[in-house]
Design an enzyme around this catalytic site. Structure first.
Site, mmCIF file in Angstrom:
data_model
loop_
_atom_site.group_PDB
_atom_site.id
_atom_site.type_symbol
_atom_site.label_atom_id
_atom_site.label_comp_id
_atom_site.label_asym_id
_atom_site.label_seq_id
_atom_site.Cartn_x
_atom_site.Cartn_y
_atom_site.Cartn_z
ATOM 1 N N HIS A 63 0.838 -14.331 8.595
ATOM 2 C CA HIS A 63 1.751 -13.691 7.808
ATOM 3 C C HIS A 63 1.495 -12.035 7.740
ATOM 4 O O HIS A 63 2.002 -11.191 6.848
ATOM 5 C CB HIS A 63 2.054 -14.098 6.542
ATOM 6 C CG HIS A 63 0.883 -14.110 5.636
ATOM 7 N ND1 HIS A 63 -0.093 -14.875 5.731
ATOM 8 C CD2 HIS A 63 0.556 -13.246 4.505
ATOM 9 C CE1 HIS A 63 -1.193 -14.567 4.870
ATOM 10 N NE2 HIS A 63 -0.747 -13.664 4.172
ATOM 11 N N HIS A 78 2.333 -6.418 6.004
ATOM 12 C CA HIS A 78 2.692 -7.718 5.175
ATOM 13 C C HIS A 78 4.002 -8.183 5.801
ATOM 14 O O HIS A 78 4.955 -7.639 5.420
ATOM 15 C CB HIS A 78 2.349 -7.676 3.760
ATOM 16 C CG HIS A 78 2.013 -9.124 3.325
ATOM 17 N ND1 HIS A 78 3.358 -9.895 3.047
ATOM 18 C CD2 HIS A 78 1.031 -9.533 2.626
ATOM 19 C CE1 HIS A 78 2.362 -11.031 2.320
ATOM 20 N NE2 HIS A 78 1.219 -10.744 2.120
#
Length: 160
Positions: A63, A78
């Protein structure tokens, strides 16, 4: 090591709408606790997140990832908010930790629609790690494509 770092142009890692960091729906990012930067509200389609700078992929998770340049400046990408809770489901690694990258090198394939369907925000913070608050300038706002300038980072990382 030469610590006289030139201005670093940090590019958008995904297509979408460039937004101010303060608009990110997570106080850790919105209040720049991790560092200054910007964010991209991604286009709702499957896509590859790409490296925003030239350097080395020093951290890679399904992620999120960090790329560090030759001056030790690390940029965190992110993919979505709270997406760590997905345990990698819906994310495909396209690179490996330690790999040299250029702006535009594909790093992770993901689908913001799937993230949003899971009740999470797909907004992507892009953070100048260990940077002083005033080190980031010329933050883009509005439509943006990958590899287009998102912000400029002037000076070294405080970690150097």
């Amino acid at each position: 090591m030469d610590t006289t770092a030139a201005t670093l142009v940090v590019c958008a890692p995904v297509p979408g709408m460039a937004i101010a960091l303060g608009a990110v729906p997570d106080p850790v990012f919105a209040e720049a606790m991790v560092g200054p930067g910007a964010a991209v509200d991604p286009r709702r389609e499957p896509q590859a997140a790409v490296s925003p700078i030239a350097g080395t992929l020093v951290k890679l998770k399904p992620h999120a990832f960090v790329v560090a340049d030759g001056y030790g400046r690390g940029v965190l990408v992110h993919l979505g908010i709270d997406t760590v809770n997905l345990d990698g489901d819906g994310f495909e690694l396209l690179a490996v930790e330690g790999q040299p990258v250029e702006p535009g090198t594909p790093v992770i394939r993901w689908d913001p629609v799937r993230v949003e369907a899971g009740g999470m925000s797909p907004v992507c913070p892009v953070i100048a790690l260990d940077a002083l608050a005033d080190a980031v300038s010329e933050v883009a706002l509005g439509p943006i494509e990958p590899c287009r300038p998102l912000f400029r980072w002037t000076g070294p990382s405080t970690a150097v």
